[in-house]
Motif scaffolding. Structure first.
Motif, PDB file in Angstrom:
ATOM      1  N   LYS A   1       1.157   4.287 -12.551  1.00  0.00           N
ATOM      2  CA  LYS A   1       1.560   2.858 -12.158  1.00  0.00           C
ATOM      3  C   LYS A   1       0.462   1.950 -11.450  1.00  0.00           C
ATOM      4  CE  LYS A   1       5.390  -0.246 -10.975  1.00  0.00           C
ATOM      5  NZ  LYS A   1       6.780  -0.436 -10.736  1.00  0.00           N
ATOM      6  N   SER A   2       0.185   0.659 -11.766  1.00  0.00           N
ATOM      7  CA  SER A   2      -0.822   0.017 -11.096  1.00  0.00           C
ATOM      8  C   SER A   2      -0.091  -0.985 -10.143  1.00  0.00           C
ATOM      9  CB  SER A   2      -1.692  -0.704 -12.314  1.00  0.00           C
ATOM     10  OG  SER A   2      -2.644  -1.697 -11.528  1.00  0.00           O
ATOM     11  N   TYR A   3      -0.536  -1.043  -9.035  1.00  0.00           N
ATOM     12  CA  TYR A   3      -0.013  -2.253  -7.802  1.00  0.00           C
ATOM     13  C   TYR A   3      -0.834  -3.115  -7.486  1.00  0.00           C
ATOM     14  CZ  TYR A   3       3.661   1.343  -7.338  1.00  0.00           C
ATOM     15  OH  TYR A   3       4.568   2.324  -7.695  1.00  0.00           O
ATOM     16  N   ASP A   4      -0.644  -4.301  -7.408  1.00  0.00           N
ATOM     17  CA  ASP A   4      -1.285  -5.476  -7.065  1.00  0.00           C
ATOM     18  C   ASP A   4      -2.205  -5.276  -5.676  1.00  0.00           C
ATOM     19  OD1 ASP A   4      -1.157  -6.795  -9.477  1.00  0.00           O
ATOM     20  OD2 ASP A   4       0.590  -8.037  -8.917  1.00  0.00           O
ATOM     21  N   ASN A   5      -1.245  -4.493  -4.833  1.00  0.00           N
ATOM     22  CA  ASN A   5      -1.471  -4.303  -3.412  1.00  0.00           C
ATOM     23  C   ASN A   5      -1.469  -2.650  -3.144  1.00  0.00           C
ATOM     24  OD1 ASN A   5      -2.544  -7.043  -2.434  1.00  0.00           O
ATOM     25  ND2 ASN A   5      -0.263  -7.633  -3.042  1.00  0.00           N
ATOM     26  N   GLU A   6      -1.901  -2.337  -2.141  1.00  0.00           N
ATOM     27  CA  GLU A   6      -1.788  -0.836  -1.773  1.00  0.00           C
ATOM     28  C   GLU A   6      -0.345  -0.604  -1.137  1.00  0.00           C
ATOM     29  OE1 GLU A   6      -3.228   1.391   2.259  1.00  0.00           O
ATOM     30  OE2 GLU A   6      -4.878   0.444   1.078  1.00  0.00           O
ATOM     31  N   PRO A   7       0.340   0.339  -2.000  1.00  0.00           N
ATOM     32  CA  PRO A   7       1.423   0.902  -1.293  1.00  0.00           C
ATOM     33  C   PRO A   7       1.634   1.370  -0.077  1.00  0.00           C
ATOM     34  CG  PRO A   7       1.365   1.477  -3.478  1.00  0.00           C
ATOM     35  CD  PRO A   7       0.142   1.035  -3.236  1.00  0.00           C
ATOM     36  N   LYS A   8       2.271   1.322   1.001  1.00  0.00           N
ATOM     37  CA  LYS A   8       2.285   1.778   2.317  1.00  0.00           C
ATOM     38  C   LYS A   8       2.861   3.096   2.550  1.00  0.00           C
ATOM     39  CE  LYS A   8      -0.020  -1.906   3.859  1.00  0.00           C
ATOM     40  NZ  LYS A   8      -1.466  -1.803   4.044  1.00  0.00           N
ATOM     41  N   ILE A   9       3.584   3.489   1.577  1.00  0.00           N
ATOM     42  CA  ILE A   9       4.301   4.744   1.671  1.00  0.00           C
ATOM     43  C   ILE A   9       4.301   5.411   0.274  1.00  0.00           C
ATOM     44  CG2 ILE A   9       6.750   6.034   1.673  1.00  0.00           C
ATOM     45  CD1 ILE A   9       7.436   4.186   3.699  1.00  0.00           C
ATOM     46  N   VAL A  10       3.556   6.793   0.078  1.00  0.00           N
ATOM     47  CA  VAL A  10       3.736   7.652  -1.064  1.00  0.00           C
ATOM     48  C   VAL A  10       4.024   8.921  -0.537  1.00  0.00           C
ATOM     49  CG1 VAL A  10       2.413   8.547  -3.043  1.00  0.00           C
ATOM     50  CG2 VAL A  10       1.975   6.150  -2.373  1.00  0.00           C
ATOM     51  N   SER A  11       5.254   9.452  -0.936  1.00  0.00           N
ATOM     52  CA  SER A  11       5.777  10.633  -0.504  1.00  0.00           C
ATOM     53  C   SER A  11       6.520  11.334  -1.438  1.00  0.00           C
ATOM     54  CB  SER A  11       6.655  10.548   0.832  1.00  0.00           C
ATOM     55  OG  SER A  11       7.166  11.647   1.378  1.00  0.00           O
ATOM     56  N   SER A  12       6.617  12.820  -1.216  1.00  0.00           N
ATOM     57  CA  SER A  12       7.210  13.755  -2.276  1.00  0.00           C
ATOM     58  C   SER A  12       8.363  14.466  -1.466  1.00  0.00           C
ATOM     59  CB  SER A  12       6.269  14.482  -3.004  1.00  0.00           C
ATOM     60  OG  SER A  12       5.826  15.620  -2.130  1.00  0.00           O
ATOM     61  N   SER A  13       9.278  14.742  -2.210  1.00  0.00           N
ATOM     62  CA  SER A  13      10.379  15.733  -1.921  1.00  0.00           C
ATOM     63  C   SER A  13      10.119  17.150  -1.564  1.00  0.00           C
ATOM     64  CB  SER A  13      11.571  15.638  -2.765  1.00  0.00           C
ATOM     65  OG  SER A  13      11.152  16.072  -3.997  1.00  0.00           O
ATOM     66  N   PRO A  14      10.770  17.953  -0.767  1.00  0.00           N
ATOM     67  CA  PRO A  14      10.368  19.224  -0.522  1.00  0.00           C
ATOM     68  C   PRO A  14      10.054  20.241  -1.667  1.00  0.00           C
ATOM     69  CG  PRO A  14      11.803  18.480   1.097  1.00  0.00           C
ATOM     70  CD  PRO A  14      11.976  17.450  -0.081  1.00  0.00           C
TER      71      PRO A  14
ATOM     72  N   ASN B   1      -9.399  -1.249  -5.666  1.00  0.00           N
ATOM     73  CA  ASN B   1     -10.453  -1.065  -6.393  1.00  0.00           C
ATOM     74  C   ASN B   1     -10.781  -2.548  -6.019  1.00  0.00           C
ATOM     75  OD1 ASN B   1      -8.788  -2.854  -7.881  1.00  0.00           O
ATOM     76  ND2 ASN B   1      -8.715  -1.306  -9.703  1.00  0.00           N
ATOM     77  N   ASN B   2     -12.079  -3.017  -6.658  1.00  0.00           N
ATOM     78  CA  ASN B   2     -12.756  -4.387  -6.392  1.00  0.00           C
ATOM     79  C   ASN B   2     -11.742  -5.769  -6.651  1.00  0.00           C
ATOM     80  OD1 ASN B   2     -15.121  -3.192  -5.774  1.00  0.00           O
ATOM     81  ND2 ASN B   2     -15.836  -3.440  -7.730  1.00  0.00           N
ATOM     82  N   ASP B   3     -10.933  -5.428  -7.531  1.00  0.00           N
ATOM     83  CA  ASP B   3      -9.796  -6.601  -7.775  1.00  0.00           C
ATOM     84  C   ASP B   3      -8.489  -6.493  -6.815  1.00  0.00           C
ATOM     85  OD1 ASP B   3      -8.335  -4.614  -8.867  1.00  0.00           O
ATOM     86  OD2 ASP B   3      -8.544  -5.349 -11.037  1.00  0.00           O
ATOM     87  N   GLY B   4      -8.597  -5.490  -5.895  1.00  0.00           N
ATOM     88  CA  GLY B   4      -7.365  -5.422  -5.087  1.00  0.00           C
ATOM     89  C   GLY B   4      -6.158  -4.458  -5.579  1.00  0.00           C
ATOM     90  N   LYS B   5      -6.391  -4.077  -6.672  1.00  0.00           N
ATOM     91  CA  LYS B   5      -5.450  -3.123  -7.344  1.00  0.00           C
ATOM     92  C   LYS B   5      -5.480  -1.596  -6.801  1.00  0.00           C
ATOM     93  CE  LYS B   5      -4.597  -5.925 -11.236  1.00  0.00           C
ATOM     94  NZ  LYS B   5      -3.249  -6.336 -10.910  1.00  0.00           N
ATOM     95  N   SER B   6      -4.318  -1.098  -6.872  1.00  0.00           N
ATOM     96  CA  SER B   6      -4.317   0.497  -6.498  1.00  0.00           C
ATOM     97  C   SER B   6      -3.494   1.202  -7.403  1.00  0.00           C
ATOM     98  CB  SER B   6      -3.741   0.539  -4.992  1.00  0.00           C
ATOM     99  OG  SER B   6      -3.587   1.825  -4.622  1.00  0.00           O
TER     100      SER B   6
END
Length: 493
Positions: A134-147, A476-481
């Motif tokens: 998935k591509s996001y227009d801005n940086e997600p502040k949380i990325v986490s995974s279950s145990p 990246n340069n266009d601000g996407k993550s």
């Protein structure tokens, strides 16, 4: 007739006894030979007696070629992984290679009569193939995974309360969404942030810290049944400084009321609060009834007390210097309890094995501690299988292997991107980032691998069988993550 002749009868009896004796000697010698053979003793081509050891080698993925060379002789042998080698005691270089993968290498010291297990080597692909999830227009502040490494959540940058959910083991499936219920969080007048503190063992409930308007509150969000989510501050009427799950469940919690304040438990169902310790500087729990904590010493201000609480009884473990920061941890490996404590100013970390065996007997005998020497320890952690205990201070590490009773001290030269502690990838590897790329190295600091790009403020995540890695790419340069899947198995494997 010979059997009537006393002399011949006596002679036959002597011969019989001699035969018995020779048979007994032969059996004893055979047993002795087998005993020494099982202990690894052999006779080489020159007639010299040597002692051999066994080396078991495996890898992920399997089917790698193994090359073993003697460091101080011309000995060479090779084979495939999932193989055992009988080697003369001494030092060797072990190399694992597989087409399409980076090689793995380390030096080992084989001791006669003992077994060295190299079942943990991990081979990373030479060329990394990735897929954008998935591509996001801005940086997600949380990325986490279950145990269980089945679910990955990512906070949507344009919707503070909404999260994408990805199936790490079936990445081809479409992502789903869960939303934190309206009214669970206190409305913020200015800036606000969320931080994942820990997941419960049910892989559904997530303990989070909500910081807003110079305040903080703690919530448990159920990603599958969001209507069962709770605000701990509102439920208990408390304003805790820190909150952790008890036994990795949501039924009971530890509430620390200040950095040096009261530690208490709360029963979520009954809302009953139970005070445990009046002043806690650091603590760590394991299971339902094991708590290690540091408290001030009222009689000696220059030291603090490290104690263990279990079954409503407190045991004094040791003293540490006061007026500094502390590291504590506890885990169980191979049916033994390991307690780890240390003070930053002491430049040491102490590891105790089954300390309650002595403390519960009111023994006056000093407890034996394995000591890891490291300047200004900032974190102590256990590997996924609890076999390894790592103390970290920036880029310096001290690691204890509970299975082999060995210690390792090293410094990683590649500068880390942030001061966030390295995380355990599995039972034998640590992961962090350098130059905005994933950096993974073995527990003893060798076989460092620089891998895919990553946002330095997030962790590299994996699926259940370590066939895929997941990372949030730097903006990246266009601000996407982008959230990216990277395959760790080469095609046809």
């Amino acid at each position: 007739m010979d059997f009537l002749d006393p002399n011949k009868k006596r002679s036959n009896k002597i011969k019989l006894y001699i035969g018995y004796l020779l048979v007994a000697i032969a059996i004893s010698l055979g047993a002795l030979v087998l005993l020494f053979a099982n202990a690894g003793y052999r006779v080489d081509g020159s007639g010299n007696i040597t002692q051999n050891g066994l080396v078991f080698v495996n890898s992920h993925p399997g089917g790698a070629n193994i090359y073993i060379e003697g460091l101080h002789n011309k000995y060479k042998t090779q084979g495939k992984t999932d193989t055992k080698f009988e080697l003369r005691e001494g030092s060797y270089k072990v190399t694992l290679q597989k087409e399409g993968y980076r090689s793995w290498q380390r030096e080992i010291n084989v001791e006669g009569g003992l077994v060295e297990r190299l079942a943990y080597p991990f081979l990373f692909p030479e060329k990394l193939k990735d897929n954008d999830l998935k591509s996001y227009d801005n940086e997600p502040k949380i990325v986490s995974s279950s145990p269980d490494r089945n679910w990955i959540i990512a906070q949507q940058p344009d919707n503070f309360l909404q999260f994408d959910v990805f199936n790490a083991n079936e990445p081809e499936k479409p992502s789903t969404i869960f939303k934190i219920p309206e009214g669970l969080l206190t409305p913020a007048q200015t800036a606000q942030s969320l931080k994942v503190l820990e997941w419960s063992a049910d892989n559904s409930n997530i303990l989070m810290k909500h910081e807003f308007d110079s305040q903080a509150e703690f919530v448990i969000v159920n990603k599958d049944k969001t209507d069962t989510s709770i605000n701990i501050n509102k439920l208990t009427g408390q304003q805790p400084f820190n909150v952790t799950l008890k036994d990795r469940k949501v039924g009971q919690l530890y509430l620390q009321m200040a950095a040096d304040g009261l530690l208490q438990t709360v029963d979520i169902k009954t809302k009953a609060l139970t005070p445990l310790v009046n002043h806690v500087l650091s603590f760590k729990s394991h299971g339902d009834d094991m708590l290690v904590y540091v408290e001030p010493n009222a009689e000696k201000p220059d030291v603090v007390n490290v104690k263990i609480k279990t079954k409503d009884k407190d045991y004094m473990l040791r003293e540490l210097p006061s007026k500094t920061t502390y590291v504590t941890n506890v885990a169980k490996f191979d049916s033994a309890w390991y307690v780890v404590v240390g003070a930053a100013s002491d430049n040491k970390v102490y590891i105790y094995k089954n300390p309650l065996d002595s403390l519960a007997k009111d023994s006056q005998k000093p407890l034996f501690a394995r000591t890891l020497r490291i300047n200004n320890p900032k974190k102590v952690s256990f590997s996924a299988n609890a076999r390894m205990m790592a103390a970290q201070s920036d880029q310096s590490f001290a690691v204890f292997d509970a299975e082999t009773d060995r210690q390792y001290r090293y410094k990683i030269n590649d500068k880390f991107d942030t001061n966030r502690p390295a995380e355990w990838m599995d039972g034998h590897r640590l992961a962090t980032s350098t130059d905005k790329s994933v950096l993974i190295f073995d527990f003893d600091g060798i076989n460092a691998q620089k891998l895919m790009p990553i946002n330095p403020n997030t962790d590299v995540l994996f699926d259940r069988d370590y066939e895929n890695a997941y990372t949030l790419n730097p903006v990246n340069n266009d601000g996407k993550s982008k959230l990216v899947q990277t395959k760790l198995l080469v095609s046809n494997n």
